[in-house]
Design an enzyme around this catalytic site. Sequence first.
Site, PDB file in Angstrom:
ATOM      1  N   THR A   1     -45.740  20.676 -43.759  1.00  0.00           N
ATOM      2  CA  THR A   1     -45.273  19.710 -42.771  1.00  0.00           C
ATOM      3  C   THR A   1     -46.491  19.169 -42.030  1.00  0.00           C
ATOM      4  O   THR A   1     -47.630  19.544 -42.322  1.00  0.00           O
ATOM      5  CB  THR A   1     -44.310  20.369 -41.761  1.00  0.00           C
ATOM      6  OG1 THR A   1     -45.069  21.207 -40.863  1.00  0.00           O
ATOM      7  CG2 THR A   1     -43.261  21.222 -42.470  1.00  0.00           C
ATOM      8  N   CYS A   2     -46.247  18.298 -41.058  1.00  0.00           N
ATOM      9  CA  CYS A   2     -47.376  17.760 -40.300  1.00  0.00           C
ATOM     10  C   CYS A   2     -48.039  18.835 -39.441  1.00  0.00           C
ATOM     11  O   CYS A   2     -49.188  18.676 -39.019  1.00  0.00           O
ATOM     12  CB  CYS A   2     -46.925  16.599 -39.417  1.00  0.00           C
ATOM     13  SG  CYS A   2     -45.622  17.031 -38.241  1.00  0.00           S
TER      14      CYS A   2
ATOM     15  N   PRO B   1     -35.658  21.665 -33.906  1.00  0.00           N
ATOM     16  CA  PRO B   1     -34.770  22.059 -35.009  1.00  0.00           C
ATOM     17  C   PRO B   1     -35.196  21.556 -36.380  1.00  0.00           C
ATOM     18  O   PRO B   1     -34.685  22.040 -37.384  1.00  0.00           O
ATOM     19  CB  PRO B   1     -33.430  21.427 -34.602  1.00  0.00           C
ATOM     20  CG  PRO B   1     -33.819  20.196 -33.833  1.00  0.00           C
ATOM     21  CD  PRO B   1     -35.102  20.548 -33.109  1.00  0.00           C
TER      22      PRO B   1
ATOM     23  N   ALA C   1     -40.430   5.432 -44.187  1.00  0.00           N
ATOM     24  CA  ALA C   1     -38.967   5.447 -44.175  1.00  0.00           C
ATOM     25  C   ALA C   1     -38.434   6.866 -44.306  1.00  0.00           C
ATOM     26  O   ALA C   1     -37.306   7.078 -44.717  1.00  0.00           O
ATOM     27  CB  ALA C   1     -38.414   4.570 -45.304  1.00  0.00           C
ATOM     28  N   GLY C   2     -39.275   7.843 -43.945  1.00  0.00           N
ATOM     29  CA  GLY C   2     -38.857   9.240 -44.026  1.00  0.00           C
ATOM     30  C   GLY C   2     -38.063   9.664 -42.814  1.00  0.00           C
ATOM     31  O   GLY C   2     -37.685   8.852 -41.955  1.00  0.00           O
TER      32      GLY C   2
ATOM     33  N   MET D   1     -38.892  11.444 -40.113  1.00  0.00           N
ATOM     34  CA  MET D   1     -39.501  11.235 -38.803  1.00  0.00           C
ATOM     35  C   MET D   1     -39.394   9.777 -38.370  1.00  0.00           C
ATOM     36  O   MET D   1     -39.019   9.477 -37.222  1.00  0.00           O
ATOM     37  CB  MET D   1     -40.969  11.672 -38.838  1.00  0.00           C
ATOM     38  CG  MET D   1     -41.713  11.414 -37.523  1.00  0.00           C
ATOM     39  SD  MET D   1     -41.061  12.364 -36.130  1.00  0.00           S
ATOM     40  CE  MET D   1     -41.845  13.942 -36.471  1.00  0.00           C
TER      41      MET D   1
END
Length: 423
Positions: free
Chosen positions: A51-52, A118, A193-194, A196
């Site tokens: 993840t980021c 979450p 367009a994800g 986030m």
Amino acid sequence: MAVLALGLNHGSAPLDVRGRFAFPADALGQALRGLGGLLQRAPAEAAILSTCNRTELYIATPDTAPEVVPAVLGWLADRGGMPTSALQAHTYVREDCDAARHTFRVAAGLDSMVLGEPQILGQLKRAVKEAEAAGALGSTLHQLFQRSFSVAKEVRSCTEIGAHSVSMAAAAVRLAEQLFEQVADTRVLCVGAGEMIERVATHFAARHPQSLVLANRTLARGEALAATLGGQAMALADLPHRLAEFDIVVSCTASTLPLIGLGAVERALKARRRRPMLLLDLAVPRDIEPEVARLPEVYLYTVDDLAERVQGAGQRRQAAVAQAEHIIDAGVQRFGRWLAQREAVPLICSLNEQVDAWRAAEIARARKRLAGGMPIDEVFEALSQGLARKLMHGTLAELHAAGGDALAPTVQRLFLRGGGPAP
């Protein structure tokens, strides 16, 4: 079976280091197969969470940690183009129950940049699906992750760890409201367009900006998201030419190279006659060149910068952390017991095989005695004595050799239900 969690996160590594080790979603399958080839021994298992805020490798292997960790670190260092010694300074390794505790804390949001957020649980579930699809998930990691999901659900249900949570998307809008008097007077561009970007765009859409435009490499996907938010879509290739139109730019893509460079922003500022721009780079690796931050009319914030702004809400939830940790402790103990039981399985199988062999041998002797005319009661007596001697021989020999003191408590638990004195 050794269980390991190895990785780096927002607490151990800066943004640019994390960016070098981020795995694009479409590369996870190949990476898992490469990691499986490195581990070699069956039944090795692996999963990758990227993840980021973190890149973590979860591994279950018959090998011990000293055998596995150097090889895995070397493999990861090669992928990020960094010497192993330099990477080691930013990584952590958790083993067995400590690995379970780490996994449970990650799933529950206790190890997140924003306490209690979450989204990490969904990201962990996707990582498990990718590992399963790649054939890298076995029974040990399956148990670890299923138990982590259960613990996370209990933490959410029984504590206030998620109460008053300030998401990264909400923080982005609040930051924009501090820099501009009215978001309604601004033009907003969301790049990507994800998940986030969808959350950020939704929050901005609720403020009714003058325009909301979504740019994505796949135009159709951008159009689909824009349609649900009452916005517009544009091709990603048009970004350099249209950048000057926007007051607020939020970017979060899976690109391995920056999409917005210093030159493009300088040209946009000139066209805007030096009107300020807010740039939010929520991608890892970066979507916006860090040199852009030097421009006086630009306010550039990274995902780490934004997280610092929401820690106040996290501090208000610290009272729930202790309660959540108790839930995690109980989950770790249950996993530890399961792991210990798994370790005993080969011994249990060997014991069953040995007893079956003894039983078969005594039955064969009993049949010969019956065929030779020995009375059936004498055959039964000989059969029972033969089994008893075989079952007790090893234990009695060890008791005599050890003098009885060391083994007596164990023998009492195993053979003397009433807890009487050792023989």
